[in-house]
Scaffold this active site. Sequence first.
Site, PDB file in Angstrom:
ATOM      1  N   ARG A  99      -7.990   2.778  -2.718  1.00  0.00           N
ATOM      2  CA  ARG A  99      -8.546   2.631  -1.465  1.00  0.00           C
ATOM      3  C   ARG A  99      -9.115   3.896  -1.006  1.00  0.00           C
ATOM      4  O   ARG A  99      -8.009   4.623  -1.267  1.00  0.00           O
ATOM      5  CB  ARG A  99      -7.653   2.199  -0.692  1.00  0.00           C
ATOM      6  CG  ARG A  99      -8.283   1.028   0.870  1.00  0.00           C
ATOM      7  CD  ARG A  99      -8.173   1.142   1.695  1.00  0.00           C
ATOM      8  NE  ARG A  99      -8.430   0.163   2.832  1.00  0.00           N
ATOM      9  CZ  ARG A  99      -8.282  -0.264   4.162  1.00  0.00           C
ATOM     10  NH1 ARG A  99      -7.538   0.821   4.932  1.00  0.00           N
ATOM     11  NH2 ARG A  99      -9.622  -1.307   5.194  1.00  0.00           N
ATOM     12  N   GLN A 119       0.776  -0.786   0.464  1.00  0.00           N
ATOM     13  CA  GLN A 119      -0.097  -0.415  -0.359  1.00  0.00           C
ATOM     14  C   GLN A 119       0.866   1.182  -0.135  1.00  0.00           C
ATOM     15  O   GLN A 119       1.757   1.652   1.079  1.00  0.00           O
ATOM     16  CB  GLN A 119      -0.639  -0.142   1.443  1.00  0.00           C
ATOM     17  CG  GLN A 119      -2.403   1.404   1.037  1.00  0.00           C
ATOM     18  CD  GLN A 119      -3.042   1.769   1.786  1.00  0.00           C
ATOM     19  OE1 GLN A 119      -2.698   1.639   3.626  1.00  0.00           O
ATOM     20  NE2 GLN A 119      -3.788   1.209   2.404  1.00  0.00           N
ATOM     21  N   TYR A 164      -5.723  11.626   4.163  1.00  0.00           N
ATOM     22  CA  TYR A 164      -3.882  11.000   4.397  1.00  0.00           C
ATOM     23  C   TYR A 164      -4.265  12.232   2.726  1.00  0.00           C
ATOM     24  O   TYR A 164      -5.307  12.583   2.418  1.00  0.00           O
ATOM     25  CB  TYR A 164      -3.407  10.264   4.111  1.00  0.00           C
ATOM     26  CG  TYR A 164      -3.318   9.350   5.579  1.00  0.00           C
ATOM     27  CD1 TYR A 164      -2.751  10.380   6.772  1.00  0.00           C
ATOM     28  CD2 TYR A 164      -4.259   7.954   5.939  1.00  0.00           C
ATOM     29  CE1 TYR A 164      -3.050   9.516   7.018  1.00  0.00           C
ATOM     30  CE2 TYR A 164      -4.098   7.799   7.287  1.00  0.00           C
ATOM     31  CZ  TYR A 164      -3.454   8.039   7.808  1.00  0.00           C
ATOM     32  OH  TYR A 164      -3.505   7.792   9.226  1.00  0.00           O
ATOM     33  N   GLY A 177      -9.255  -6.642   8.129  1.00  0.00           N
ATOM     34  CA  GLY A 177      -8.129  -5.743   9.163  1.00  0.00           C
ATOM     35  C   GLY A 177      -8.050  -6.901  10.477  1.00  0.00           C
ATOM     36  O   GLY A 177      -6.577  -7.867  10.112  1.00  0.00           O
ATOM     37  N   ARG A 178      -8.851  -5.967  11.221  1.00  0.00           N
ATOM     38  CA  ARG A 178      -8.533  -6.629  12.823  1.00  0.00           C
ATOM     39  C   ARG A 178      -8.211  -8.525  13.159  1.00  0.00           C
ATOM     40  O   ARG A 178      -7.530  -8.980  13.772  1.00  0.00           O
ATOM     41  CB  ARG A 178      -9.153  -6.106  14.364  1.00  0.00           C
ATOM     42  CG  ARG A 178      -8.534  -4.491  14.303  1.00  0.00           C
ATOM     43  CD  ARG A 178      -9.874  -4.161  14.182  1.00  0.00           C
ATOM     44  NE  ARG A 178     -10.945  -3.520  13.870  1.00  0.00           N
ATOM     45  CZ  ARG A 178     -11.720  -2.846  14.473  1.00  0.00           C
ATOM     46  NH1 ARG A 178     -12.256  -2.413  14.841  1.00  0.00           N
ATOM     47  NH2 ARG A 178     -12.774  -2.408  13.333  1.00  0.00           N
TER      48      ARG A 178
HETATM   49  C1  PHB Z   1      -2.341   4.787  12.319  1.00  0.00           C
HETATM   50  O1  PHB Z   1      -1.436   4.337  12.121  1.00  0.00           O
HETATM   51  O2  PHB Z   1      -4.057   4.648  12.742  1.00  0.00           O
HETATM   52  C2  PHB Z   1      -3.455   3.933  10.397  1.00  0.00           C
HETATM   53  C3  PHB Z   1      -2.455   4.452   9.199  1.00  0.00           C
HETATM   54  C4  PHB Z   1      -3.649   4.182   7.730  1.00  0.00           C
HETATM   55  C5  PHB Z   1      -4.963   4.448   7.851  1.00  0.00           C
HETATM   56  C6  PHB Z   1      -4.869   4.352   9.352  1.00  0.00           C
HETATM   57  C7  PHB Z   1      -5.176   4.321  10.485  1.00  0.00           C
HETATM   58  O3  PHB Z   1      -5.307   4.566   6.816  1.00  0.00           O
END
Ligand code: PHB
Length: 369
Positions: free
Chosen positions: A226, A98, A179, A320-321
Amino acid sequence: MTPLFDPIQVGDLELPNRIVMAPLTRNRAVAGLKPGALQVEYYRQRASAGLIISEATQISPMGQGYLDTPGIYDSAQVAAWKQVTDAVHAVGGRIFVQLWHVGRISHSSLLPDAAAPVSSTDRRPNVQTFAAEGFVDVSAPRALRDEEIPALIEDYRHAARCAREAGFDGVEVHAANNYLLEQFLRDSVNDRTGPYGGSIFNRARLVVEIMQAIAAEIGAGRTGIRISPMTTFNDTARDSDPQALFEHLVARLDPLGLAYVHVIQGETGGPRYPDDAERPFDYAALKACFDGPWMLNNGYGPEDAPQALAAGEADLIAFGRPFISNPDLVRRLREGAPLTPPNPETFYGGGAEGYTDYPTLDADGAVES
Ligand code: PHB
């Protein structure tokens, strides 16, 4: 069997299942902002995913916003990531990196020559980041000048080239979670005039130009993106018309023939349909703008992931988690085995604990201790 285990063509790759490991920031890079032996083991353990998407990885030193996140812009980083991709490939997996630039979500202490973070704007969000000295307010950003945009696009192209040299099967451009790229997309942040500000067309221009540059460099079939149309993550208000903005963006990317589009529904790590959203977002209408594989993410589990596939809402589900604490998530979903819950205290930073030491099922399908 559920549709989770149907193979699927994603760009240049044939995936054996629809189960994707979502990008997860873990803040364990070694000196030189590289992956080390722990990352090799972590990703190798999770290689039964249809596709692994790596942790967010900065395209340049100015793209960093947190302590100990890796990069993919110099030869030492390429060599280090090659150890990861070789390990994943050796056990039959596939992995994209990514590509990340945090924009204004950074602190000068993390940046070359203590520079100000760069963004579409010079307005500072009210958020903190984690730097060497601990949690700190992000630094006031500097708005990029239009003349600086070609070099930024070149940084993305360079990182994509580095990714291929490092053996990655492709790249996912991180245009989510407010971001840098989403700081250009949203009118709640982007206060520019000129070619990269104002209309939806202009605010989408940077993302489109980056996707074109990367697709030309490594192939559209090895390039995904994404997005997160509704998240307020990183103290960022929604766009005034997210439906129009993101339908425009996806429709404009569609002719490139990208490997996939990956959508975080709702609030990152929170509800998929936030109660406070003035209007619920129409994800089906967004999907209709794109003619390729569609990946959804955010809190999916063993019940609703196959339902979303069966209903045609998605072709792939990113977890994810669950992948943090279940390296053999694919097997557990196939066998209906219970999932081990993750420990949030070890999400960010640290060593093997909470990273490479989660149990797998043994030969009898019991959880090894
Ligand atoms: C994070 O560092 O908490 C983080 C990084 C990238 C993301 C979301 C969260 O897309």
